[in-house]
Design a protein around this motif. Structure first.
Motif, PDB file in Angstrom:
ATOM      1  N   MET A  58       2.695  52.504  34.093  1.00 25.40           N
ATOM      2  CA  MET A  58       1.584  53.080  34.809  1.00 25.40           C
ATOM      3  C   MET A  58       1.676  54.594  34.743  1.00 25.40           C
ATOM      4  O   MET A  58       2.740  55.159  34.892  1.00 25.40           O
ATOM      5  CB  MET A  58       1.592  52.595  36.268  1.00 25.40           C
ATOM      6  CG  MET A  58       2.783  53.052  37.067  1.00 25.40           C
ATOM      7  SD  MET A  58       2.831  52.356  38.747  1.00 25.40           S
ATOM      8  CE  MET A  58       3.394  50.689  38.365  1.00 25.40           C
ATOM      9  N   GLU A  59       0.567  55.270  34.465  1.00 20.04           N
ATOM     10  CA  GLU A  59       0.534  56.716  34.360  1.00 20.04           C
ATOM     11  C   GLU A  59       0.137  57.291  35.719  1.00 20.04           C
ATOM     12  O   GLU A  59      -0.953  57.037  36.221  1.00 20.04           O
ATOM     13  CB  GLU A  59      -0.468  57.145  33.278  1.00 20.04           C
ATOM     14  CG  GLU A  59      -0.047  56.744  31.860  1.00 20.04           C
ATOM     15  CD  GLU A  59       1.197  57.489  31.408  1.00 20.04           C
ATOM     16  OE1 GLU A  59       1.436  58.603  31.909  1.00 20.04           O
ATOM     17  OE2 GLU A  59       1.920  56.947  30.565  1.00 20.04           O
ATOM     18  N   LEU A  60       0.991  58.128  36.299  1.00 21.11           N
ATOM     19  CA  LEU A  60       0.722  58.730  37.584  1.00 21.11           C
ATOM     20  C   LEU A  60       0.886  60.235  37.481  1.00 21.11           C
ATOM     21  O   LEU A  60       1.703  60.728  36.699  1.00 21.11           O
ATOM     22  CB  LEU A  60       1.680  58.198  38.654  1.00 21.11           C
ATOM     23  CG  LEU A  60       1.612  56.706  38.994  1.00 21.11           C
ATOM     24  CD1 LEU A  60       2.689  56.373  40.014  1.00 21.11           C
ATOM     25  CD2 LEU A  60       0.250  56.323  39.534  1.00 21.11           C
ATOM     26  N   GLY A  61       0.090  60.968  38.292  1.00 21.17           N
ATOM     27  CA  GLY A  61       0.279  62.391  38.371  1.00 21.17           C
ATOM     28  C   GLY A  61       1.604  62.718  39.031  1.00 21.17           C
ATOM     29  O   GLY A  61       2.214  61.875  39.699  1.00 21.17           O
ATOM     30  N   ILE A  62       2.066  63.980  38.866  1.00 25.09           N
ATOM     31  CA  ILE A  62       3.379  64.358  39.381  1.00 25.09           C
ATOM     32  C   ILE A  62       3.446  64.194  40.897  1.00 25.09           C
ATOM     33  O   ILE A  62       4.406  63.633  41.437  1.00 25.09           O
ATOM     34  CB  ILE A  62       3.708  65.816  38.984  1.00 25.09           C
ATOM     35  CG1 ILE A  62       3.859  65.908  37.465  1.00 25.09           C
ATOM     36  CG2 ILE A  62       4.994  66.269  39.673  1.00 25.09           C
ATOM     37  CD1 ILE A  62       4.117  67.310  36.964  1.00 25.09           C
ATOM     38  N   SER A  63       2.415  64.671  41.613  1.00 27.73           N
ATOM     39  CA  SER A  63       2.433  64.576  43.076  1.00 27.73           C
ATOM     40  C   SER A  63       2.372  63.126  43.551  1.00 27.73           C
ATOM     41  O   SER A  63       3.054  62.734  44.499  1.00 27.73           O
ATOM     42  CB  SER A  63       1.273  65.371  43.672  1.00 27.73           C
ATOM     43  OG  SER A  63       0.033  64.855  43.224  1.00 27.73           O
ATOM     44  N   THR A  64       1.561  62.318  42.860  1.00 28.93           N
ATOM     45  CA  THR A  64       1.452  60.901  43.225  1.00 28.93           C
ATOM     46  C   THR A  64       2.761  60.178  42.949  1.00 28.93           C
ATOM     47  O   THR A  64       3.198  59.332  43.738  1.00 28.93           O
ATOM     48  CB  THR A  64       0.313  60.235  42.448  1.00 28.93           C
ATOM     49  OG1 THR A  64      -0.900  60.932  42.707  1.00 28.93           O
ATOM     50  CG2 THR A  64       0.148  58.780  42.858  1.00 28.93           C
ATOM     51  N   ARG A  65       3.388  60.520  41.837  1.00 33.87           N
ATOM     52  CA  ARG A  65       4.662  59.883  41.491  1.00 33.87           C
ATOM     53  C   ARG A  65       5.745  60.244  42.498  1.00 33.87           C
ATOM     54  O   ARG A  65       6.550  59.396  42.892  1.00 33.87           O
ATOM     55  CB  ARG A  65       5.083  60.288  40.080  1.00 33.87           C
ATOM     56  CG  ARG A  65       6.303  59.549  39.561  1.00 33.87           C
ATOM     57  CD  ARG A  65       6.479  59.740  38.072  1.00 33.87           C
ATOM     58  NE  ARG A  65       6.793  61.124  37.737  1.00 33.87           N
ATOM     59  CZ  ARG A  65       6.875  61.582  36.488  1.00 33.87           C
ATOM     60  NH1 ARG A  65       6.605  60.773  35.477  1.00 33.87           N
ATOM     61  NH2 ARG A  65       7.184  62.836  36.254  1.00 33.87           N
ATOM     62  N   ARG A  66       5.760  61.495  42.932  1.00 36.79           N
ATOM     63  CA  ARG A  66       6.738  61.912  43.939  1.00 36.79           C
ATOM     64  C   ARG A  66       6.513  61.171  45.249  1.00 36.79           C
ATOM     65  O   ARG A  66       7.471  60.764  45.921  1.00 36.79           O
ATOM     66  CB  ARG A  66       6.634  63.419  44.168  1.00 36.79           C
ATOM     67  CG  ARG A  66       7.221  64.262  43.035  1.00 36.79           C
ATOM     68  CD  ARG A  66       7.012  65.735  43.298  1.00 36.79           C
ATOM     69  NE  ARG A  66       7.610  66.550  42.240  1.00 36.79           N
ATOM     70  CZ  ARG A  66       7.441  67.868  42.135  1.00 36.79           C
ATOM     71  NH1 ARG A  66       6.695  68.514  43.040  1.00 36.79           N
ATOM     72  NH2 ARG A  66       8.004  68.526  41.152  1.00 36.79           N
ATOM     73  N   ARG A  67       5.254  61.005  45.612  1.00 42.52           N
ATOM     74  CA  ARG A  67       4.926  60.272  46.838  1.00 42.52           C
ATOM     75  C   ARG A  67       5.399  58.834  46.747  1.00 42.52           C
ATOM     76  O   ARG A  67       5.999  58.283  47.680  1.00 42.52           O
ATOM     77  CB  ARG A  67       3.424  60.332  47.067  1.00 42.52           C
ATOM     78  CG  ARG A  67       2.919  59.543  48.271  1.00 42.52           C
ATOM     79  CD  ARG A  67       1.412  59.628  48.316  1.00 42.52           C
ATOM     80  NE  ARG A  67       0.839  58.682  49.278  1.00 42.52           N
ATOM     81  CZ  ARG A  67      -0.455  58.395  49.368  1.00 42.52           C
ATOM     82  NH1 ARG A  67      -1.308  59.002  48.556  1.00 42.52           N
ATOM     83  NH2 ARG A  67      -0.885  57.533  50.255  1.00 42.52           N
ATOM     84  N   ALA A  68       5.145  58.215  45.607  1.00 46.99           N
ATOM     85  CA  ALA A  68       5.563  56.825  45.413  1.00 46.99           C
ATOM     86  C   ALA A  68       7.074  56.699  45.418  1.00 46.99           C
ATOM     87  O   ALA A  68       7.640  55.780  46.031  1.00 46.99           O
ATOM     88  CB  ALA A  68       4.992  56.283  44.105  1.00 46.99           C
ATOM     89  N   MET A  69       7.771  57.617  44.756  1.00 40.39           N
ATOM     90  CA  MET A  69       9.228  57.568  44.716  1.00 40.39           C
ATOM     91  C   MET A  69       9.827  57.779  46.103  1.00 40.39           C
ATOM     92  O   MET A  69      10.823  57.146  46.469  1.00 40.39           O
ATOM     93  CB  MET A  69       9.759  58.619  43.738  1.00 40.39           C
ATOM     94  CG  MET A  69       9.517  58.285  42.279  1.00 40.39           C
ATOM     95  SD  MET A  69      10.463  56.843  41.709  1.00 40.39           S
ATOM     96  CE  MET A  69      12.124  57.505  41.671  1.00 40.39           C
ATOM     97  N   SER A  70       9.216  58.668  46.894  1.00 42.85           N
ATOM     98  CA  SER A  70       9.695  58.898  48.254  1.00 42.85           C
ATOM     99  C   SER A  70       9.569  57.629  49.095  1.00 42.85           C
ATOM    100  O   SER A  70      10.473  57.280  49.868  1.00 42.85           O
ATOM    101  CB  SER A  70       8.903  60.035  48.911  1.00 42.85           C
ATOM    102  OG  SER A  70       9.111  61.252  48.229  1.00 42.85           O
TER     103      SER A  70
END
Length: 389
Positions: free
Chosen positions: A1-13
């Motif tokens: 899945m391709e995610l933006g940097i901010s969205t990916r950080r949110r998901a990882m958090s």
């Protein structure tokens, strides 16, 4: 899945927070459950709470994989952690009422949340490019460090708090475990909504026909069985030696620290030298851990802490190494099926270790576990022979 940097950080958090909370809950509930079983029904039943937990985890992994494929990761995690909260409530009631049956049922349902947490490592890997997948999944595994540091250290104070409230001592850790999984369910809302992409070729149990799957699956199953068998019998061994919950807590803390704290390093190792070599390193570390447990089964200051730390890190190497091989090999639903097999197969280790402990003590448990840890060597040697041939 391709995610933006901010969205990916949110998901990882969000993934990090939920895994950390779930691991803390597992440490508290499994340790307290094992000791409750010993007190109420004898050492022969000491493996039952762990078995209930791993069976629940197996079912949870299978369920989470299917739900993720159909409804997305956030929905799957909410179902898993919501169910775990209900299970923790039932287990707490069982601990307070002195009902081993209700306690076991609650721990089984609590395991559903752990199954969701285990699948989170693959969700993290899916958000990163090929060359960083090992590091991504190990970052989520590293969240278990919170459980390593806080879970065991909470056992004694939560037991004391329960005693102050005129409740059975060991009900305290299980009640706090319920609060932790409830927070994990709330934290799941941080995850961004994800678009569900239906595969044209849905893959589930059919994935086990793939020859390439044999090594990572065998490695993770062997590591899980070895770790569960020795870890489950460590609290009864310390209890038998006359040590209190404080000693049990800090030795298990060393073990769980080994399981999770070095995960980022393991991820970089897997990205650098490959999953197969990472698995080979894990086999060697597990062999050393079980050998030390056999040699120094009563040393609560040196032998057991080091052995349990190595046991945890050997498991970590084989989990991250195997998962990195699988991350691009199979789809989400199949990953859930694979985790179900891994956790389901370790259920017999939890029950069997109790019988081994009753028959031959802690060294016998460690010896049998050490032999099982070496079995994936056969697949490594076979693959090397086929490559050179």
């Amino acid at each position: 899945m391709e995610l933006g940097i901010s969205t990916r950080r949110r998901a990882m958090s969000a993934l990090f927070a939920t895994v950390a909370l779930m691991n803390t809950a597992q440490v508290l509930s499994n340790t307290a459950g094992t000791l409750i079983a010993v007190e109420t029904s004898g050492p022969e039943t000491s493996g039952l709470p762990g078995a209930a937990g791993v069976i629940g985890t197996a079912v949870g992994a299978l369920l989470s994989g299917a739900l993720t494929a159909r409804h997305g990761r956030r929905f799957a995690l909410l179902v898993g952690y919501g169910s775990a909260t209900a299970g923790a409530l039932a287990a707490s009631i069982g601990a307070i009422a002195g009902s081993l049956l209700l306690l076991l049922a609650g721990l089984l349902v609590l395991g559903l949340g752990n199954g969701a947490a285990q699948l989170s490592r693959y969700l993290a890997a899916d958000m990163y490019p090929e060359e960083r997948k090992g590091f991504a999944l190990s970052s989520v595994v590293w969240a278990g460090t919170v459980g390593a540091l806080t879970g065991p250290l909470l056992i004694a104070p939560t037991a004391h708090a329960a005693n102050v409230l005129d409740l059975p001592d060991l009900s305290g850790p299980i009640i706090v475990a319920g609060l932790a999984v409830a927070l994990a369910a709330v934290s799941s809302f941080i995850l961004p909504p994800d678009e569900v992409v239906q595969s044209t070729k849905p893959e589930g149990w059919a994935v086990f026909r793939r020859p390439a799957l044999r090594l990572p699956l065998a490695a993770m199953v062997a590591a899980q069985i070895t770790m569960v068998a020795v870890m489950t019998m460590t609290p009864p061994q310390l209890h038998h030696l006359g040590h209190g919950l404080d000693v049990v807590g800090w030795i298990l803390s060393a073990h769980i620290f080994g399981m999770f704290a070095l995960s980022p390093i393991t991820g970089r190792i897997a990205d650098r030298i490959g999953g197969r070599r990472t698995i080979a390193c894990g086999i060697g570390v597990l062999a050393a851990a079980t050998a030390l447990a056999i040699a120094l089964p009563t040393s609560h200051t040196v032998g057991l802490p080091i052995s349990l730390f190595l046991l945890g890190y050997g498991w970590n190497l084989m989990l991250v190494g195997g998962s990195s091989l699988l991350s691009t090999m199979v789809q989400t639903r199949a990953k859930g099926a694979i985790d179900a097999v891994i956790w389901g197969s370790s259920a017999f280790a939890s029950v069997g270790s109790g019988h081994l402990f009753g028959q031959g003590g802690y060294p016998l448990v460690a010896g049998v576990a050490g032999i099982l840890a070496l079995l994936p060597v056969l697949l490594l040697v076979k693959r090397d022979a086929e490559t050179t041939g």
